[in-house]
Motif scaffolding. Structure first.
Motif, PDB file in Angstrom:
ATOM      1  N   UNK A 118      46.932  25.793  56.181  1.00 53.06           N
ATOM      2  CA  UNK A 118      46.500  25.755  54.772  1.00 53.06           C
ATOM      3  C   UNK A 118      45.089  26.335  54.642  1.00 53.06           C
ATOM      4  N   UNK A 119      44.208  26.004  55.603  1.00 49.97           N
ATOM      5  CA  UNK A 119      42.847  26.551  55.575  1.00 49.97           C
ATOM      6  C   UNK A 119      42.860  28.073  55.716  1.00 49.97           C
ATOM      7  N   UNK A 120      43.737  28.609  56.563  1.00 51.52           N
ATOM      8  CA  UNK A 120      43.844  30.063  56.755  1.00 51.52           C
ATOM      9  C   UNK A 120      44.350  30.729  55.471  1.00 51.52           C
ATOM     10  N   UNK A 121      45.354  30.114  54.826  1.00 52.40           N
ATOM     11  CA  UNK A 121      45.878  30.660  53.578  1.00 52.40           C
ATOM     12  C   UNK A 121      44.808  30.664  52.487  1.00 52.40           C
ATOM     13  N   UNK A 122      44.013  29.611  52.445  1.00 57.00           N
ATOM     14  CA  UNK A 122      42.931  29.555  51.454  1.00 57.00           C
ATOM     15  C   UNK A 122      41.889  30.629  51.748  1.00 57.00           C
ATOM     16  N   UNK A 123      41.592  30.829  53.030  1.00 61.10           N
ATOM     17  CA  UNK A 123      40.624  31.866  53.417  1.00 61.10           C
ATOM     18  C   UNK A 123      41.126  33.255  53.014  1.00 61.10           C
ATOM     19  N   UNK A 124      42.402  33.501  53.172  1.00 65.17           N
ATOM     20  CA  UNK A 124      42.972  34.791  52.770  1.00 65.17           C
ATOM     21  C   UNK A 124      42.795  35.005  51.274  1.00 65.17           C
ATOM     22  N   UNK A 125      43.002  33.951  50.491  1.00 69.67           N
ATOM     23  CA  UNK A 125      42.832  34.059  49.047  1.00 69.67           C
ATOM     24  C   UNK A 125      41.372  34.336  48.684  1.00 69.67           C
ATOM     25  N   UNK A 147      36.776  37.384  46.076  1.00 74.01           N
ATOM     26  CA  UNK A 147      35.450  36.791  46.288  1.00 74.01           C
ATOM     27  C   UNK A 147      34.904  36.177  44.998  1.00 74.01           C
ATOM     28  N   UNK A 148      34.348  34.976  45.134  1.00 81.81           N
ATOM     29  CA  UNK A 148      33.756  34.317  43.973  1.00 81.81           C
ATOM     30  C   UNK A 148      34.736  33.582  43.096  1.00 81.81           C
ATOM     31  N   UNK A 149      35.985  33.486  43.510  1.00 83.02           N
ATOM     32  CA  UNK A 149      36.994  32.787  42.715  1.00 83.02           C
ATOM     33  C   UNK A 149      36.596  31.321  42.548  1.00 83.02           C
ATOM     34  N   UNK A 168      52.879  33.938  48.424  1.00 80.63           N
ATOM     35  CA  UNK A 168      51.687  34.270  47.639  1.00 80.63           C
ATOM     36  C   UNK A 168      50.616  34.929  48.497  1.00 80.63           C
ATOM     37  N   UNK A 169      50.524  34.500  49.736  1.00 81.57           N
ATOM     38  CA  UNK A 169      49.486  35.017  50.626  1.00 81.57           C
ATOM     39  C   UNK A 169      49.703  36.481  50.973  1.00 81.57           C
ATOM     40  N   UNK A 170      50.936  36.941  50.997  1.00 78.75           N
ATOM     41  CA  UNK A 170      51.190  38.358  51.284  1.00 78.75           C
ATOM     42  C   UNK A 170      50.493  39.256  50.253  1.00 78.75           C
ATOM     43  N   UNK A 171      50.443  38.784  49.021  1.00 84.54           N
ATOM     44  CA  UNK A 171      49.730  39.519  47.979  1.00 84.54           C
ATOM     45  C   UNK A 171      48.234  39.533  48.272  1.00 84.54           C
ATOM     46  N   UNK A 172      47.692  38.389  48.713  1.00 80.82           N
ATOM     47  CA  UNK A 172      46.256  38.302  49.015  1.00 80.82           C
ATOM     48  C   UNK A 172      45.897  39.187  50.205  1.00 80.82           C
ATOM     49  N   UNK A 173      46.774  39.191  51.208  1.00 78.77           N
ATOM     50  CA  UNK A 173      46.519  39.999  52.419  1.00 78.77           C
ATOM     51  C   UNK A 173      46.453  41.483  52.077  1.00 78.77           C
ATOM     52  N   UNK A 174      47.314  41.902  51.173  1.00 81.09           N
ATOM     53  CA  UNK A 174      47.339  43.326  50.811  1.00 81.09           C
ATOM     54  C   UNK A 174      46.085  43.754  50.051  1.00 81.09           C
ATOM     55  N   UNK A 175      45.424  42.822  49.393  1.00 81.20           N
ATOM     56  CA  UNK A 175      44.231  43.140  48.613  1.00 81.20           C
ATOM     57  C   UNK A 175      42.949  43.070  49.444  1.00 81.20           C
ATOM     58  N   UNK A 176      42.925  42.211  50.493  1.00 80.52           N
ATOM     59  CA  UNK A 176      41.703  41.956  51.232  1.00 80.52           C
ATOM     60  C   UNK A 176      41.371  43.102  52.184  1.00 80.52           C
ATOM     61  N   UNK A 177      40.069  43.324  52.401  1.00 77.59           N
ATOM     62  CA  UNK A 177      39.622  44.365  53.336  1.00 77.59           C
ATOM     63  C   UNK A 177      40.050  44.054  54.762  1.00 77.59           C
TER      64      UNK A 177
END
Length: 596
Positions: free
Chosen positions: A489-496, A501-503, A529-538
């Protein structure tokens, strides 16, 4: 056992030259003013005796504690005067209660007592008091010029003593003290029985003096021993009060005097819930109390202000806490302590006009030190921020069980007592502590350093099946499914957070409670949901790799997400989340330090 321990401690202090504990026949009373008499007994003026004291951030004027002739237990409505220390009703025959006849009766009782005791004392000081009580005009008391300046304070119920020409306090005159002691010893008391405390045949106290200084109790004090209803009395002891549990006058004086002495010492007592806690060692040295006060308070007292005077105790506390911080055994204390000295801890709560004993424990001093030390060791966990304390007090533990939105910031009295009992006896923590913390986490959606410490301590002491995850910091080798789910859960939150940033609100605010309790209903949704976050993150590939490692560790293909987690497993989930999130934070800290 309680009264015997208190009597023994009184005798230790009474035989110590450096102790200021009142001797037999005397007691400590808060006195606000002195009536300054001429040798002819005429009041010259009122002398303030209040002293300045720190109360929080303010300096206030408080009455001065003085040793005066022992005060009477005033039960009932009759006028019963004390000797040389009384309020305005007795000293001047006036009050603001609209009962002038009763005030006159009080002064008359005051007058007759002083004439009786001082009649054979042949000195000028005693004669001045005799002159005063013989000549004072009660009917015109409020018109006397000596009373005008402090008239409001006089009528407020403050205590008064006497001075002669601004010099000697009357109650300190040796001949008058001797007359008082003779009077006390000659009082008729035909109730001679075997004392339950000393075991000797002695005059028995029918009424026990009041105990003062218990938070929440009546200002006039309360009784530990009293009987006033037939249902509480033994056969043949109707309306005989203390004779139902015979305690000698000496033992009664000793235990009440030393208990009031302990309760008056603000630097060596604790307030926890509705209980006031005092402790003492069978030694005249204050260092044992200094040490335990600091020890139970995480190193400070009175909201961070250290009132403890003994520097040796403070150094010893620092040494013990340093060992706990480093994960080392406490071992033996230095030679300034005798670890086999008997030590006692007593908690008292108010109960109308009486006092209730919440708990009483006796053990060797060294054993108490080990028990409390184990509590601090159980709490040890990696801090979230460097500014957080390595050791924190019991008050801080209990404060975490209270909602920050609550107007009443006090923890449950029953919970407070149960937690302290678990600490000083080394037994299991009460389930109420764990349940309260879990409720606060689910309500606040925040896992602080303090809450994580408490969860770890509870699971460490109360369970045996989660030892591998009850560590200071992240255990990457653990295969406990609840712990891995918390990490996930912590890893998924970190991905988001990396993707946004700044959410202001993360998946923790919406999904944490349900993910903790029913993982199978939440984690599939979060993973999609995290797959979407992964695609956006650097650096989305880093999060993707971490997620894959954790799912592989769980062997998710053969072991699906559990439908629900028990309450203890939910605590393990929270520790996994805290450890993993903290690991991210610690890595960022190290990177910042490297750049600097």
């Amino acid at each position: 056992m309680i009264l015997q321990s208190l009597v023994k401690y009184y005798e230790i202090l009474a035989n110590d030259e450096d102790s200021n504990i009142p001797k037999l026949g005397y007691g400590k009373v808060n006195v606000s003013y002195a009536v300054n008499l001429s040798l002819e007994g005429e009041p010259l003026n009122i002398i303030p005796l209040k002293i300045s004291a720190q109360r929080g951030k303010k300096m206030v004027e408080i009455p001065q504690s003085m040793e005066v002739p022992e005060q009477e237990k005033k039960a009932g409505i009759g006028a019963k005067s004390n000797f040389l220390c009384e309020n305005a009703s007795y000293v001047f025959g006036v009050d603001n209660k609209g009962k002038p006849e009763r005030a006159k009766a009080c002064f008359e009782a005051f007058k007759q007592l002083h004439l009786q005791i001082l009649k054979d004392v042949n000195n000028a000081t005693a004669q001045a008091v005799v002159n005063y009580v013989s000549r004072w005009d009660v009917d015109h008391a409020l018109e006397h010029p000596a009373l005008a300046e402090y008239l409001d304070e006089i009528l407020s119920g403050a205590n008064f003593v006497f001075k002669i020409n601004g010099g000697e306090f009357v109650h300190q005159n040796p001949e008058i003290r001797q007359a008082w002691e003779t009077y006390k010893s000659n009082l008729d008391n035909t109730n001679t029985m075997q004392c339950l405390v000393t075991g000797q045949e002695s005059p028995i106290a029918r009424l026990h003096p009041s105990i003062k200084g218990v938070r929440g109790a009546q200002s006039v004090g309360g009784s530990l021993v009293s009987f006033n209803e037939r249902a509480y009395e033994s056969y043949g002891r109707e309306k005989e009060q203390g004779l139902n549990a015979p305690v000698s006058e000496y033992a009664t004086f000793a235990y009440t005097t030393v208990l009031n002495y302990l309760l008056a010492d603000s630097a060596h007592k604790l307030n926890l819930g509705d209980a006031t806690i005092v402790f003492w060692a069978e030694s005249p040295k204050k260092i044992y109390q200094d040490f335990m006060t600091l020890y139970l308070n995480g190193g400070t007292v009175n909201n961070g202000e250290n009132l403890v005077q003994d520097e040796a105790a403070a150094r010893e506390i620092k040494s013990v806490f340093e060992k706990i911080k480093q994960g080392k055994p406490i071992g033996d204390l230095s030679d300034i302590f005798d670890q086999e000295t008997n030590f006692y801890i007593l908690a008292i709560s108010p109960n109308a006009a009486r006092l209730a004993v919440r708990f009483f424990f006796a053990n060797f001093f060294g054993e108490f030190v080990k028990k409390v030390g184990r509590h601090y060791e159980d709490l040890r966990i990696e801090k979230q921020y460097p500014t957080e304390p390595d050791i924190f007090s019991l008050w801080r533990v209990l404060n975490e069980t209270v909602s920050p939105m609550s107007k009443d910031k006090a923890a449950s009295p029953l919970l407070a007592g149960a937690v302290l009992k678990a600490i000083i006896t080394g037994t299991q923590y009460p389930a109420g502590l764990y349940n309260s913390i879990m409720l606060r986490i689910k309500a606040e959606k925040e896992i602080s350093y303090y809450k994580a410490s408490i969860i770890k301590a509870y699971l460490s002491r109360n369970t045996k099946e989660f030892k591998e995850v009850l560590t200071m910091a992240l255990n990457e080798q653990s295969e406990n499914s609840a712990y891995i789910l918390g990490r996930l859960f912590a890893v998924l939150e970190k991905a988001q957070l990396d993707a946004n940033p700044g959410i202001s609100a993360t998946i923790k605010d919406r999904y944490f409670t349900s993910a903790c309790a029913t993982p199978s209903s939440v984690f599939p949704v979060l993973l999609r949901l995290t797959q979407h976050h992964i695609s956006k993150a650097d650096y989305g590939h880093t999060s993707d790799r971490r997620i894959g490692d954790l799912l592989e560790k769980m062997d998710i293909a053969n072991n699906p997400f559990p439908a629900n987690l028990s309450l203890e497993q939910q605590g393990v989930f929270i520790l996994g989340y805290y450890h993993q999130r903290n690991a991210f934070y610690q890595k960022n800290n190290k990177k910042s330090e490297a750049k600097e």
